[in-house]
Design an enzyme around this catalytic site. Structure first.
Site, PDB file in Angstrom:
ATOM      1  N   TYR A  42       0.855  -1.192   0.000  1.00  0.00           N
ATOM      2  CA  TYR A  42       0.000   0.000   0.000  1.00  0.00           C
ATOM      3  C   TYR A  42       0.889   1.240   0.000  1.00  0.00           C
ATOM      4  O   TYR A  42       1.985   1.233   0.573  1.00  0.00           O
ATOM      5  CB  TYR A  42      -0.913   0.007   1.229  1.00  0.00           C
ATOM      6  N   GLU A  43       0.378   2.313  -0.624  1.00  0.00           N
ATOM      7  CA  GLU A  43       1.229   3.507  -0.792  1.00  0.00           C
ATOM      8  C   GLU A  43       1.535   4.225   0.516  1.00  0.00           C
ATOM      9  O   GLU A  43       2.388   5.097   0.569  1.00  0.00           O
ATOM     10  CB  GLU A  43       0.600   4.476  -1.806  1.00  0.00           C
ATOM     11  N   SER A  44       0.852   3.855   1.592  1.00  0.00           N
ATOM     12  CA  SER A  44       1.195   4.422   2.895  1.00  0.00           C
ATOM     13  C   SER A  44       2.550   3.919   3.370  1.00  0.00           C
ATOM     14  O   SER A  44       3.078   4.410   4.368  1.00  0.00           O
ATOM     15  CB  SER A  44       0.125   4.055   3.921  1.00  0.00           C
ATOM     16  N   GLY A  45       3.130   2.929   2.696  1.00  0.00           N
ATOM     17  CA  GLY A  45       4.455   2.443   3.052  1.00  0.00           C
ATOM     18  C   GLY A  45       4.464   1.080   3.720  1.00  0.00           C
ATOM     19  O   GLY A  45       5.463   0.679   4.302  1.00  0.00           O
TER      20      GLY A  45
END
Lengths: 242, 266
Positions: A42-45
């Site tokens: 996920y792009e939140s890391g």
């Protein structure tokens, strides 16, 4: 059916950059059924998240707590996505056109929009850099348009050769999954054609929900109906509160 | 050296009308308490910078704090639109809102350049999209070594960065962990910074994977327990997903929105 069909396209052991909403539900379903070793990013890391319930946002605590690694946002884009380490990008869309270009920015003119949408987020670079892209979107004339109002994320641009000219490294949208069937790009002309219809859906129905003259691929098939196991897993997943 | 001061005092000193303000926190650790204090102090004409302007900027835009917004994804994650943001862009209510729009990769790199003291960042991004046609701060650049065409975005150096973290000690050293977004980059890129924390402790206990921002790199630290609600602070609270769902209804209508803000924030 749409979520099940999307989940089936993800293969065990692949790494998958997941967008929120339908892509996230489908990717989590895949991890519970055919692809237990799917690596969710996920792009939140969060890399290798294993949520036991579908997250509402890409940064829910459950993603960080169950991940193999949690890294910063610049790192996820620069070290992981940009060099082409990720197999599949899994995206939604407000509009998609015959060449698989995606709009999540505005409906209508940019400076005086009819509908202002959330915008790009991670999608343009996911669409450019993942080895391949799967799009999941409900099929209607509003969403399936001849030309998108705004190119937020590039599919095949205006046709064959455009991705190479632009220096985009991934192979682009290989699969578009809808509530009516599955579309794939024609190998020569890059235009999306229907390859599968879900049980009970006719070609005319799919055409009526498409804003361009939708062609059927040779050997158009019916999607395998969901198995009891797939349905049970889906119900368990979506029955839980995020 | 950071000084630990009450939130109202920190905001009054650090945030001025017309400033560019970056309030970061990627879903996690969003500085709501500080944003609400900015609204209460009636700041105007701010340039609000944030990768994911979620409910916090929806509230600040709806209350008339913003003139301009720099962002890469403006929605209510998993729920839908930001109605106050949409109303400002589509109908200029309560005031027109200029926007500068990026992708996440572009904006994250602009912060990295700002924190690195460089004039711009370079990335393999944006090519073929319609974003460069509408955002002046996205330009093509040719690699001097390979000739490849890439994209440049200018550094972001906000007047003020505001972030939320789990802990600080009395000397203003800040510790944060979990999903860390671009908080470190935003603080290091900014001219002034405010970190609100769940608690101020005597001694920072080591945490695996934590980031420590030394006190000498920060202007002010303010204690704001629960200050990330409805987002969350790992180790202290969980995300209030019900509130994110409820916001859709609260924010849809101008009057309902203003009434809610009067009751809960002002």
């Amino acid at each position: 059916m749409m979520t099940v069909a999307a989940a089936r396209r993800l293969r065990d052991g692949q790494s998958c950059f997941v967008g929120i909403g339908l892509p996230s539900t489908a990717a989590n379903l895949a991890r519970r059924t055919s692809a237990p070793g799917l690596v969710l990013i996920y792009e939140s890391g969060t890399i290798g998240a294993k949520p036991d319930l579908p997250p509402l946002s890409i940064g829910d605590g459950v993603l960080a707590e169950t991940a193999d690694a949690v890294i910063s946002v610049p790192e996820i884009f620069n070290y992981w996505l940009q060099p082409g380490r990720i197999d599949v990008g899994f995206l939604g869309a407000a509009q998609i056109d015959r060449f698989g270009n995606i709009n999540t920015t505005v409906i209508g003119p940019y400076d005086d929009p009819k509908v202002r949408l959330p915008g790009a987020g991670g999608a343009p670079e996911i669409a450019a850099s993942c080895r391949e892209v799967t799009v999941i979107v409900r099929q209607s004339r509003r969403a399936f348009v001849d030309r998108v109002d705004f190119v937020t994320s590039v599919g095949f641009g205006s046709g064959p050769g455009d991705r190479e000219r632009l220096g985009l490294r991934g192979s682009g949208p290989r699969t578009v999954i809808t509530d009516l069937g599955i579309l794939e790009p024609d190998p020569v002309g890059c235009e999306l054609v229907v390859t599968h219809l879900h049980p009970g859906v006719t070609l005319d129905q799919a055409r009526a929900a498409t804003g361009w003259e939708l062609a059927a691929a040779p050997g158009l098939r019916e999607t395998e109906p969901p198995t009891p196991d797939e349905l049970a897993a889906l119900r368990e997943l979506t029955g839980r509160k995020p | 050296m950071a000084t630990v001061v009450p939130l109202a005092e920190a905001v009054a000193e650090l945030v001025h009308d017309g400033d560019s303000v970056a309030m970061e926190g990627f879903t996690h650790l969003i500085p709501y308490a500080a944003g609400h204090e900015i609204i209460r102090q009636g700041r105007r004409d701010l340039t609000l910078i944030r990768m994911t302007p979620d409910l916090l900027y929806d509230q600040m835009i709806g209350m008339g704090c913003a003139r301009r917004m720099i962002f890469s994804w403006g929605g209510n994650p998993g729920v839908g639109s930001l109605h106050r943001f949409r109303d400002a862009v589509q109908n200029r209510w309560p005031a027109p809102l200029e926007i500068e729009e990026h992708s996440h990769a572009g904006l994250a790199n602009a912060y990295v350049a700002g924190a690195s003291g460089l004039p711009f960042a370079v990335l393999r991004g944006y090519r073929g999209t319609d974003l460069p046609a509408h955002t002046a701060n996205i330009k093509p650049i040719t690699c001097p070594f390979t000739g490849e065409e890439l994209t440049a975005v200018p550094a972001i150096n906000p007047d003020v960065a505001v972030v939320h973290a789990q802990r600080a000690d009395r000397r203003g050293n800040v510790q944060l962990w979990g999903i860390t977004g671009v908080q470190k980059e935003a603080v290091l890129a900014a001219r002034r910074s405010l970190v609100t924390v769940e608690e101020v402790v005597e001694e920072l206990e080591p945490r695996p994977g934590a980031i420590v921002l030394p006190g000498w790199a920060i202007t002010h630290v303010s204690e704001a327990p629960g200050g990330s609600h409805p987002s969350y602070s790992a180790g202290y609270s969980t995300r209030d997903n019900d509130f994110y769902l409820a916001w859709d209804e609260i924010s849809r209508d101008r009057e309902t929105f203003v009434a809610w803000m009067k009751e809960h924030v002002l």
